[in-house]
Design an enzyme around this catalytic site. Sequence first.
Site, PDB file in Angstrom:
ATOM      1  N   GLY A  94      19.410  48.291 165.367  1.00  0.00           N
ATOM      2  CA  GLY A  94      18.590  49.226 166.054  1.00  0.00           C
ATOM      3  C   GLY A  94      17.372  48.575 166.460  1.00  0.00           C
ATOM      4  N   VAL A 129      12.460  53.246 169.169  1.00  0.00           N
ATOM      5  CA  VAL A 129      10.982  53.345 168.727  1.00  0.00           C
ATOM      6  C   VAL A 129      10.679  52.897 167.573  1.00  0.00           C
ATOM      7  CG1 VAL A 129       9.477  55.302 168.681  1.00  0.00           C
ATOM      8  CG2 VAL A 129      10.944  55.481 170.561  1.00  0.00           C
ATOM      9  N   VAL A 130      11.516  53.120 166.582  1.00  0.00           N
ATOM     10  CA  VAL A 130      10.913  52.739 165.128  1.00  0.00           C
ATOM     11  C   VAL A 130      11.216  51.375 164.939  1.00  0.00           C
ATOM     12  CG1 VAL A 130      11.563  53.165 162.675  1.00  0.00           C
ATOM     13  CG2 VAL A 130      11.421  54.926 164.185  1.00  0.00           C
ATOM     14  N   SER A 137      11.310  48.892 167.036  1.00  0.00           N
ATOM     15  CA  SER A 137      10.249  48.123 167.604  1.00  0.00           C
ATOM     16  C   SER A 137       8.922  48.221 167.212  1.00  0.00           C
ATOM     17  CB  SER A 137      10.252  48.619 169.420  1.00  0.00           C
ATOM     18  OG  SER A 137      11.291  48.487 170.033  1.00  0.00           O
ATOM     19  N   LYS A 167      18.565  59.470 157.355  1.00  0.00           N
ATOM     20  CA  LYS A 167      18.678  60.683 156.368  1.00  0.00           C
ATOM     21  C   LYS A 167      20.002  61.177 156.291  1.00  0.00           C
ATOM     22  CE  LYS A 167      16.481  63.274 160.312  1.00  0.00           C
ATOM     23  NZ  LYS A 167      15.858  62.161 160.779  1.00  0.00           N
ATOM     24  N   GLY A 227       8.800  60.509 156.939  1.00  0.00           N
ATOM     25  CA  GLY A 227       8.010  59.513 157.617  1.00  0.00           C
ATOM     26  C   GLY A 227       7.184  58.660 156.465  1.00  0.00           C
ATOM     27  N   ILE A 247       4.921  59.514 154.543  1.00  0.00           N
ATOM     28  CA  ILE A 247       4.499  60.128 153.091  1.00  0.00           C
ATOM     29  C   ILE A 247       5.352  59.385 152.171  1.00  0.00           C
ATOM     30  CG2 ILE A 247       4.249  62.296 152.033  1.00  0.00           C
ATOM     31  CD1 ILE A 247       4.308  63.594 154.651  1.00  0.00           C
ATOM     32  N   ASP A 302      18.558  68.864 160.116  1.00  0.00           N
ATOM     33  CA  ASP A 302      17.432  67.729 159.650  1.00  0.00           C
ATOM     34  C   ASP A 302      16.944  67.893 158.452  1.00  0.00           C
ATOM     35  OD1 ASP A 302      15.731  65.351 160.780  1.00  0.00           O
ATOM     36  OD2 ASP A 302      14.322  66.814 159.581  1.00  0.00           O
ATOM     37  N   LYS A 359      17.223  66.059 154.446  1.00  0.00           N
ATOM     38  CA  LYS A 359      16.176  65.542 153.693  1.00  0.00           C
ATOM     39  C   LYS A 359      16.145  66.437 152.156  1.00  0.00           C
ATOM     40  CE  LYS A 359      13.586  64.755 157.761  1.00  0.00           C
ATOM     41  NZ  LYS A 359      12.508  64.938 158.567  1.00  0.00           N
TER      42      LYS A 359
END
EC number: 1.1.1.3
Length: 445
Positions: free
Chosen positions: A25, A28-29, A31, A120, A149, A151, A216, A220
Amino acid sequence: MTTDGGRGADSPASADRPLRIAMLGCGVVGSEVVRLLGIHTDELAARVGTPLEIAGIAVRDPGRVRGAAVDRELLTTDADALIARNDVDIVIEVVGGIEPARTWLLSALRSGKSVVSANKALLATHGSTLHDAAAAAGVDLYYEAAVAGAIPLLRPLRESLAGDRIRRVLGIVNGTTNYILTRMDETGASFAEALAEAGELGYAEADPSADIDGFDAAAKAAIIAQLAFHTPVTIDDVYREGIGAVTAADIASARELGCTIKALVIAERAGDRPGISLRVHPAMIPRSHPLAGVREAFNAVFVEAEAAGQLMFYGRGAGGAPTASAVLGDVVAVARNRVAGRQGPGESAYAALPILPMGPTVTSYHLQLDVTDKAGVLAAVAGAFARHDVSIRSVRQDGRGDDASLVLVTHPAADAALSATVEDLRVLDGVRAVSGVVRVEGVES
């Protein structure tokens, strides 16, 4: 060090050969992970003890425009072949979803490659299977980026608090819902208006159901509970309510009570009963509570442990850079383990605590009833509560005539008892509608 695919963490890497990374993949993440690996090359090598290099990047569409940091020569559409390469040591997965990610990661783990994932949904559904594969191969499975994220939450649960007994985890772990509820609270916007604004700013997806319906956050919650309570947990074990039913009237009523409404994850030991309660739902909390001040797309998690007491983790819970930061933190950890020829802490599911149903779970409630303004209605309403042994803490009437409403807050009560009370209220003469039911957390009983 040999480079065959079966080499696990028990064989130390040598500092004269880089550790090579396969990326699955590159959105966004992904890259951002590539960019940070490039600009921090020397520092990361110093922290790990050997250089880190990208061996290849599996993508669906190699022709898609990506950041300047992504070398197009590294792109491939054959993820299986990339994972199978003998010179790959670590696999980073930022694809998301269940399949084909599950198959890819099992293949990577079984061939002796350590895995870092931000997935997740996969971990909340098949986490135990992946952990078993990692343990059998003697490699690492890390996934800090899957929850909250940047944290640092999961590693403290798994490692720093390993000597303590965690009682409760309470938190805000979805930035989209927190943004929506923040705007409703601060501006008086309706749910639809706040959702539209979140979409315009990029906080909400075109299909926001995973966020606003609580899926979501439930994923988590399952991951958090696995680590906090040493118990196998999947997303199906988590009670879930979304925020779509929260109205501007609920927000205004919360404000009058000195509260605000937040979408919470709550995972806790069940008092004097063996087992854990897992739930995701909107709740009123006092404005004095630290979570009440968590605004917009930020996340925060409270951990209550017997010895450590209360701990709070706060920061950006989503976005390319924050999530990439968490991914790279895991990469450094697993790379260090490979250099040292060791395996980091894995899943601990020795407790195997039962997951309790929602019915016996105890909390307080805020209810708003549209009523007929006539004698005897309040007594009838109080009778419905009494029949199910739900004690009323406070009650007030707003408006008169056709606009009359009753706002009630209960003492702590079992969810099943409150649900039965609401069903009685819906058919009670003099009650036109039960227009709002919101749980209340963090208020002294």
